[in-house]
Write an enzyme that holds these catalytic residues in place. Structure first.
Site, PDB file in Angstrom:
ATOM      1  N   ASN A 290       0.873  -1.165   0.002  1.00 55.48           N
ATOM      2  CA  ASN A 290       0.131   0.055  -0.044  1.00 55.48           C
ATOM      3  C   ASN A 290       0.935   1.189   0.141  1.00 55.48           C
ATOM      4  OD1 ASN A 290      -1.677   2.321   1.390  1.00 55.48           O
ATOM      5  ND2 ASN A 290      -3.269   0.522   1.093  1.00 55.48           N
TER       6      ASN A 290
ATOM      7  N   CYS B 224       0.755   4.005   1.733  1.00 59.74           N
ATOM      8  CA  CYS B 224       0.766   4.004   2.869  1.00 59.74           C
ATOM      9  C   CYS B 224       1.315   2.728   3.557  1.00 59.74           C
ATOM     10  CB  CYS B 224      -0.464   4.145   3.819  1.00 59.74           C
ATOM     11  SG  CYS B 224      -0.221   4.646   5.590  1.00 59.74           S
ATOM     12  N   TYR B 225       2.730   2.653   3.661  1.00 56.93           N
ATOM     13  CA  TYR B 225       3.468   1.488   3.866  1.00 56.93           C
ATOM     14  C   TYR B 225       3.110   0.705   5.018  1.00 56.93           C
ATOM     15  CZ  TYR B 225       7.142   3.287   0.114  1.00 56.93           C
ATOM     16  OH  TYR B 225       7.606   3.685  -0.837  1.00 56.93           O
TER      17      TYR B 225
ATOM     18  N   CYS C 253       1.998  -9.007   4.569  1.00 56.50           N
ATOM     19  CA  CYS C 253       2.824  -9.931   4.046  1.00 56.50           C
ATOM     20  C   CYS C 253       2.025 -11.364   3.464  1.00 56.50           C
ATOM     21  CB  CYS C 253       3.643 -10.474   5.191  1.00 56.50           C
ATOM     22  SG  CYS C 253       4.769  -9.179   5.892  1.00 56.50           S
TER      23      CYS C 253
ATOM     24  N   GLU D 238       2.380 -14.331   4.349  1.00 57.10           N
ATOM     25  CA  GLU D 238       2.337 -15.308   5.299  1.00 57.10           C
ATOM     26  C   GLU D 238       0.803 -14.897   5.869  1.00 57.10           C
ATOM     27  OE1 GLU D 238       6.610 -14.961   5.030  1.00 57.10           O
ATOM     28  OE2 GLU D 238       4.738 -13.658   4.652  1.00 57.10           O
TER      29      GLU D 238
ATOM     30  N   CYS E 193       4.961 -11.729  11.128  1.00 58.40           N
ATOM     31  CA  CYS E 193       4.266 -12.860  10.647  1.00 58.40           C
ATOM     32  C   CYS E 193       4.633 -14.096  11.576  1.00 58.40           C
ATOM     33  CB  CYS E 193       4.933 -13.282   8.975  1.00 58.40           C
ATOM     34  SG  CYS E 193       4.045 -12.206   7.819  1.00 58.40           S
TER      35      CYS E 193
END
Length: 159
Positions: free
Chosen positions: A71, A73-74, A79, A81, A116
């Site tokens: 995204n 917006c980091y 992820c 997983e 994750c």
């Protein structure tokens, strides 16, 4: 969703500390490896250009795939997983046996990030994680090995 037959006798969530599941069979491993490589093709990663695919094996043999979705917006990206886990949970599955992860990294085996690992830990600590390279080689570790001395649902019962 792919499926291989297996009757998992590890019990129900939350968290079994000692799994009684038999090891993942060769056929299941190969299918997991294939599914995670295929899932990687769907990755949405225009910013990092780092596609990742995951394949999650439930205790009754169902396989859920996931890919990373970035995204602008980091922090809102997710992820591969966690995508696979969320898909499985949204379908009513919370008992897992194994996960395979694929990326294009040739030098090192792809490993799950800390977030994750913690999400995986929510569902058990004794399941196998197959970390691959594009050439088809892999290493396998239990989640317990990847996240020792972890915090999980049973810890909340101590208070």
């Amino acid at each position: 969703m792919a499926q291989v037959q297996y009757d998992c006798s590890t019990g129900n969530h939350p968290n079994i500390t000692n799994s009684t599941a038999s090891p993942v069979g060769h056929e299941q491993i190969q299918l997991l490896l294939q599914v995670c490589k295929e899932a990687k093709k769907s990755a949405y990663c225009p910013y990092s250009r780092f596609p990742v695919g995951a394949a999650l094996l439930t205790c009754d043999g169902k396989i859920f795939s996931g890919c990373n979705v970035e995204n602008a917006c980091y922090p809102l990206g997710i992820c591969a997983e966690r995508t696979a886990i969320q898909k499985a949970v949204s379908e009513g599955y919370v008992n897992f046996r194994a996960m395979a992860i694929a990326s294009n990294t040739e030098e090192d085996f792809i490993v799950p990030c800390g977030a994750c690992r913690q999400v995986m830990r929510e569902f058990n600590r004794d399941w196998d994680i197959y970390m691959t390279k594009p050439d088809g080689t892999y290493i396998v570790k239990t989640l317990q090995e990847l996240l020792p001395l972890s915090f999980g649902p049973e810890d909340l019962k101590k208070f």
